[in-house]
Motif scaffolding. Structure first.
Motif, PDB file in Angstrom:
ATOM      1  N   VAL A   1      48.376  39.297  33.676  1.00 60.01           N
ATOM      2  CA  VAL A   1      48.197  37.897  33.281  1.00 60.01           C
ATOM      3  C   VAL A   1      49.381  37.062  33.758  1.00 60.01           C
ATOM      4  N   ALA A   2      50.579  37.612  33.596  1.00 62.75           N
ATOM      5  CA  ALA A   2      51.781  36.879  34.025  1.00 62.75           C
ATOM      6  C   ALA A   2      51.774  36.654  35.535  1.00 62.75           C
ATOM      7  N   LYS A   3      51.334  37.651  36.253  1.00 63.73           N
ATOM      8  CA  LYS A   3      51.238  37.511  37.716  1.00 63.73           C
ATOM      9  C   LYS A   3      50.197  36.446  38.072  1.00 63.73           C
ATOM     10  N   GLY A   4      49.082  36.506  37.353  1.00 65.51           N
ATOM     11  CA  GLY A   4      48.024  35.515  37.591  1.00 65.51           C
ATOM     12  C   GLY A   4      48.483  34.107  37.280  1.00 65.51           C
TER      13      GLY A   4
ATOM     14  N   GLU B   1      51.119  29.245  43.711  1.00 65.68           N
ATOM     15  CA  GLU B   1      50.705  29.719  45.030  1.00 65.68           C
ATOM     16  C   GLU B   1      49.845  28.671  45.747  1.00 65.68           C
ATOM     17  N   THR B   2      50.239  28.348  46.957  1.00 63.03           N
ATOM     18  CA  THR B   2      49.481  27.351  47.744  1.00 63.03           C
ATOM     19  C   THR B   2      48.540  28.007  48.756  1.00 63.03           C
ATOM     20  N   PHE B   3      48.614  29.309  48.897  1.00 63.33           N
ATOM     21  CA  PHE B   3      47.759  30.051  49.830  1.00 63.33           C
ATOM     22  C   PHE B   3      47.826  29.476  51.252  1.00 63.33           C
ATOM     23  N   GLY B   4      49.032  29.053  51.621  1.00 63.60           N
ATOM     24  CA  GLY B   4      49.253  28.589  52.979  1.00 63.60           C
ATOM     25  C   GLY B   4      48.451  27.353  53.340  1.00 63.60           C
ATOM     26  N   GLY B   5      48.058  26.604  52.347  1.00 66.26           N
ATOM     27  CA  GLY B   5      47.182  25.462  52.601  1.00 66.26           C
ATOM     28  C   GLY B   5      47.904  24.129  52.593  1.00 66.26           C
ATOM     29  N   ASN B   6      47.245  23.144  52.005  1.00 67.06           N
ATOM     30  CA  ASN B   6      47.742  21.763  52.082  1.00 67.06           C
ATOM     31  C   ASN B   6      48.765  21.418  50.997  1.00 67.06           C
ATOM     32  N   GLY B   7      49.178  22.397  50.237  1.00 66.05           N
ATOM     33  CA  GLY B   7      50.190  22.163  49.211  1.00 66.05           C
ATOM     34  C   GLY B   7      49.641  22.227  47.798  1.00 66.05           C
ATOM     35  N   ARG B   8      48.346  22.203  47.675  1.00 66.91           N
ATOM     36  CA  ARG B   8      47.760  22.283  46.340  1.00 66.91           C
ATOM     37  C   ARG B   8      47.846  23.706  45.791  1.00 66.91           C
ATOM     38  N   THR B   9      47.938  23.797  44.488  1.00 70.18           N
ATOM     39  CA  THR B   9      47.780  25.068  43.788  1.00 70.18           C
ATOM     40  C   THR B   9      46.589  24.909  42.853  1.00 70.18           C
ATOM     41  N   CYS B  10      46.206  25.987  42.202  1.00 70.93           N
ATOM     42  CA  CYS B  10      45.131  25.857  41.199  1.00 70.93           C
ATOM     43  C   CYS B  10      45.553  24.856  40.130  1.00 70.93           C
ATOM     44  N   GLY B  11      46.874  24.903  39.817  1.00 71.00           N
ATOM     45  CA  GLY B  11      47.390  24.016  38.785  1.00 71.00           C
ATOM     46  C   GLY B  11      47.395  22.553  39.171  1.00 71.00           C
ATOM     47  N   THR B  12      47.175  22.239  40.424  1.00 73.88           N
ATOM     48  CA  THR B  12      47.113  20.828  40.840  1.00 73.88           C
ATOM     49  C   THR B  12      45.978  20.123  40.101  1.00 73.88           C
ATOM     50  N   CYS B  13      44.842  20.772  40.059  1.00 69.42           N
ATOM     51  CA  CYS B  13      43.697  20.187  39.341  1.00 69.42           C
ATOM     52  C   CYS B  13      43.538  20.747  37.931  1.00 69.42           C
TER      53      CYS B  13
ATOM     54  N   ARG C   1      36.024  35.877  39.114  1.00 69.00           N
ATOM     55  CA  ARG C   1      37.052  36.468  39.985  1.00 69.00           C
ATOM     56  C   ARG C   1      36.994  35.865  41.391  1.00 69.00           C
ATOM     57  N   SER C   2      35.789  35.620  41.875  1.00 68.31           N
ATOM     58  CA  SER C   2      35.623  35.112  43.237  1.00 68.31           C
ATOM     59  C   SER C   2      35.838  33.603  43.333  1.00 68.31           C
TER      60      SER C   2
ATOM     61  N   ASP D   1      42.277  39.569  41.155  1.00 68.24           N
ATOM     62  CA  ASP D   1      42.297  40.296  39.875  1.00 68.24           C
ATOM     63  C   ASP D   1      43.251  39.613  38.894  1.00 68.24           C
ATOM     64  N   ALA D   2      44.439  39.269  39.397  1.00 74.37           N
ATOM     65  CA  ALA D   2      45.457  38.687  38.519  1.00 74.37           C
ATOM     66  C   ALA D   2      45.033  37.292  38.035  1.00 74.37           C
ATOM     67  N   MET D   3      44.496  36.493  38.944  1.00 71.66           N
ATOM     68  CA  MET D   3      44.100  35.135  38.534  1.00 71.66           C
ATOM     69  C   MET D   3      42.913  35.166  37.573  1.00 71.66           C
ATOM     70  N   GLU D   4      42.032  36.122  37.778  1.00 68.23           N
ATOM     71  CA  GLU D   4      40.928  36.257  36.824  1.00 68.23           C
ATOM     72  C   GLU D   4      41.464  36.635  35.440  1.00 68.23           C
ATOM     73  N   ALA D   5      42.393  37.584  35.429  1.00 67.37           N
ATOM     74  CA  ALA D   5      42.966  38.006  34.145  1.00 67.37           C
ATOM     75  C   ALA D   5      43.647  36.829  33.454  1.00 67.37           C
ATOM     76  N   PHE D   6      44.387  36.032  34.228  1.00 65.95           N
ATOM     77  CA  PHE D   6      45.057  34.873  33.634  1.00 65.95           C
ATOM     78  C   PHE D   6      44.046  33.877  33.084  1.00 65.95           C
ATOM     79  N   GLN D   7      43.029  33.574  33.872  1.00 69.20           N
ATOM     80  CA  GLN D   7      42.047  32.588  33.407  1.00 69.20           C
ATOM     81  C   GLN D   7      41.308  33.077  32.167  1.00 69.20           C
ATOM     82  N   LEU D   8      41.011  34.356  32.142  1.00 70.92           N
ATOM     83  CA  LEU D   8      40.320  34.886  30.960  1.00 70.92           C
ATOM     84  C   LEU D   8      41.214  34.882  29.722  1.00 70.92           C
ATOM     85  N   SER D   9      42.520  34.814  29.951  1.00 68.43           N
ATOM     86  CA  SER D   9      43.438  34.810  28.806  1.00 68.43           C
ATOM     87  C   SER D   9      43.569  33.423  28.183  1.00 68.43           C
ATOM     88  N   LEU D  10      43.035  32.417  28.859  1.00 64.70           N
ATOM     89  CA  LEU D  10      43.235  31.044  28.391  1.00 64.70           C
ATOM     90  C   LEU D  10      42.229  30.673  27.300  1.00 64.70           C
TER      91      LEU D  10
END
Lengths: 452, 132
Positions: A40-43, A50-62, A161-162, A193-202
């Motif tokens: 969960v902490a990793k997620g 994490e920006t995934f090498g993109g335009n600077g957004r993270t999941c947390g942006t939105c 997860r996807s 896996d990690a991001m799914e675990a984090f989201q499910l923890s919310l």
């Protein structure tokens, strides 16, 4: 020993004391021993950093933690113009057919190409950002997972997860070519896996069990109306104020309905004259259905519905009185089955909304309490998206949903005390443990004002 | 002829059936963003339900591929709803919408069936455009 020598002799002791004190103030998170907690902490870190090498957004942006993991016009107005949310305003490659800056800033709407990327100028929908709270109890259906507003938000196997993979393709890209390895990188399996675990923890991990022994007179009446199959009729689709059907034998889980939101007159986004194509919901071509959102988290995640067409909770409840709903396929089914549509008077609308506000505040308090307990156990607190930051935000949200309707002033006072104590634990140099204990105590006092 | 009057209780008992009729929609994945996910990287699908292989031929509406996972050539039915994508990510170029005419022998493909268990029609097929 002369004066200078005595002072010199004191230095090592002072330095040692300072080292101990600094160590005590260290806000670096203690790595959790529990493998699930570590995942969960990793997620969490991936989600917010994490920006995934993109335009600077993270999941947390939105999905910013400080705004209940969603965005609205008020929050957007607080962001600097360089925030990656506004990438369409400063990245020329994304200036057209990526976002509509006006609709984003005015209504919190983002652009989605759910029916494909073949005609970017004309084929898109404008949707609000759903929060990511309570996903453990709001995504599953017998037909498979339902993600996003219409239940088909994720690529691959359509699972939560996807979902992040689709989000990277849609929202993180540097250019509209959307080439993996060039415009972004796709999340790895381990990252998913990690991001799914984090989201499910919310948020909530289980359904409420209504009715609750609420102390507020109006909220208690609102709960009665909500649960009454001959009055509010809300509980059919929002079982226990969640996202799953209830009291309907043979049906379970999260389901899609066409409730007529697309048919509302005077949709605010359309009033601007901007291009807002019809949203056909689930599938391609769509069937005009959208999946049922949870109501426990509704009060502090305005605006409402997939297109952010309704700004207040009271107006969202009142929507079910109107022609758009009662003439919709879902409304007609309800009328056919119960003998009438939904017709609530103003006091009843207010009562249902008050009920929803109180259960939202109770959930905020539950979450804030758990997050503060996590902070006490694991340390940390200052990093982005930390449990302590989340707890402060949740406490603030609890107070706000009550204040907005003038509900439970004593509980609001306790919540403001709790928030102040938690903020001191976050920003203060000393006394963190005492502050956290104060915050937890105040949260409990607030809770007991709301429910027996 | 006697008219049947539905009581409120009877109507409530009808609700499950009525709603059941309305809710027969199955959950679906997002076909839009799937397009830009290269061969072999679709989450929860690649290496699970999807089949990797090499095109042998195309007969009628049947795509024929050989796959390391199977001893004999496999046949996959293309239907009007089947999507074809030309994955050019290896050349750092955007994915294009393709057609059955792009399913040329020797090309590497990934196939996802609409129903993973029944395998009676193709939902999408990605073609590695690196092989001309």
């Amino acid at each position: 020993m002369d004066h200078r020598a005595r002072r010199a002799a004191l230095v090592p002791g002072l330095l040692a004391s300072l080292a101990v004190w600094v160590a005590g103030c260290d806000t670096t998170p203690v790595p959790p021993a529990d493998p699930q907690a570590a995942l969960v902490a990793k997620g969490r870190k991936l989600f917010f950093e994490e920006t995934f090498g993109g335009n600077g957004r993270t999941c947390g942006t939105c999905h910013p933690v400080e705004n209940n993991l969603t965005i609205d016009a008020r929050f957007i107005a607080s962001l600097p113009k360089t925030d990656p949310l506004f990438v369409a305003e400063f990245n020329p490659a994304l200036a057209r057919n990526f976002e509509n800056p006006r609709l984003m800033r005015e209504f919190g709407l983002i652009q989605e190409n759910l029916d494909g990327f073949d005609d970017l100028a004309n084929r898109f929908v404008m949707r609000g950002v759903p929060h990511t709270l309570g996903l453990r109890v709001s995504v599953a259906s017998p037909q498979g997972p339902r993600t996003g507003w219409s239940g088909d938000g994720a690529p691959g196997d359509g699972s939560l997860r996807s979902f992040a993979t689709g989000a990277v393709v849609q929202h993180f890209t540097k250019t509209l070519n959307r080439v993996a390895g060039v415009d972004f990188r796709l999340p790895t399996g381990a990252e998913l896996d990690a991001m799914e675990a984090f989201q499910l923890s919310l948020g909530r991990q289980e359904e409420l069990k209504l009715p609750l022994a609420l102390k507020g007179t109006v909220a208690r009446r609102g709960q009665e109306i909500f649960l009454a199959n001959n009055l509010g009729k809300c509980n059919f689709c929002h079982g226990n104020a969640g996202a799953n059907v209830a009291n309907i034998p043979g049906l379970q889980g999260n389901q899609n309905f066409n409730t007529g939101v697309e048919d509302l007159p005077d949709n605010p986004a359309k009033l601007t004259g901007q291009k807002v194509p019809p949203d056909d919901g689930l599938g391609n071509p769509g069937d005009r259905t959208f999946n049922t959102p949870s109501l426990v988290e509704a009060a502090d995640t305005a605006p409402f519905f997939h297109n952010n067409s309704v700004a207040t909770l009271e107006a969202a409840v009142a929507f079910y009185n109107g022609d758009a709903f009662n003439n919709s396929p879902a409304g007609r089914l309800l009328t056919g089955a119960t003998g009438s549509g939904i017709k609530l008077d103003a006091t009843q609308v207010q009562a249902v909304a008050s009920f929803l506000r109180v259960i939202n505040a109770l959930d905020n308090i539950r979450q804030a309490t758990e997050l503060l307990q996590t902070t006490r156990k694991m340390g940390g607190g200052r990093e982005p998206g930390s449990a302590l930051r989340q707890a402060i935000a949740e406490t603030g949200h609890a107070a706000r949903v009550l204040i907005e309707a003038g509900l439970h002033p004593p509980a609001v006072a306790h919540l403001e005390r709790a928030r102040a104590a938690a903020r001191k634990a976050l920003y203060g140099w000393v006394g963190g443990e005492t502050r956290l204990a104060d915050a937890l105590g105040a949260l409990e006092s607030a809770r007991t004002e709301l429910v027996q | 002829m006697q008219k049947i009057r539905l009581t409120r209780s009877m109507r409530l008992h009808m609700l499950p059936a009525l709603l059941g009729c309305a809710l027969a929609t199955a959950a679906q994945a997002h076909p839009g963003t799937e397009r830009y996910i290269p061969l072999g990287q679709s989450p929860g699908v690649s290496g699970k339900g999807a089949m990797m292989g090499t095109v042998v031929g195309y007969e009628g509406d049947m795509l024929i591929v050989i796959s390391p996972a199977y001893p004999t050539p496999q046949r996959a039915r293309m239907v009007p709803a089947s999507r074809v994508w030309l994955d050019r990510s290896a050349a750092k170029q955007t994915t294009l919408v393709g057609a059955v005419t792009d399913l040329k022998p020797g090309r590497r493909v990934e196939i996802k069936f609409a129903d993973g268990a029944r395998r009676d029609s193709v939902e999408w097929v990605k073609i590695d455009a690196a092989v001309p």
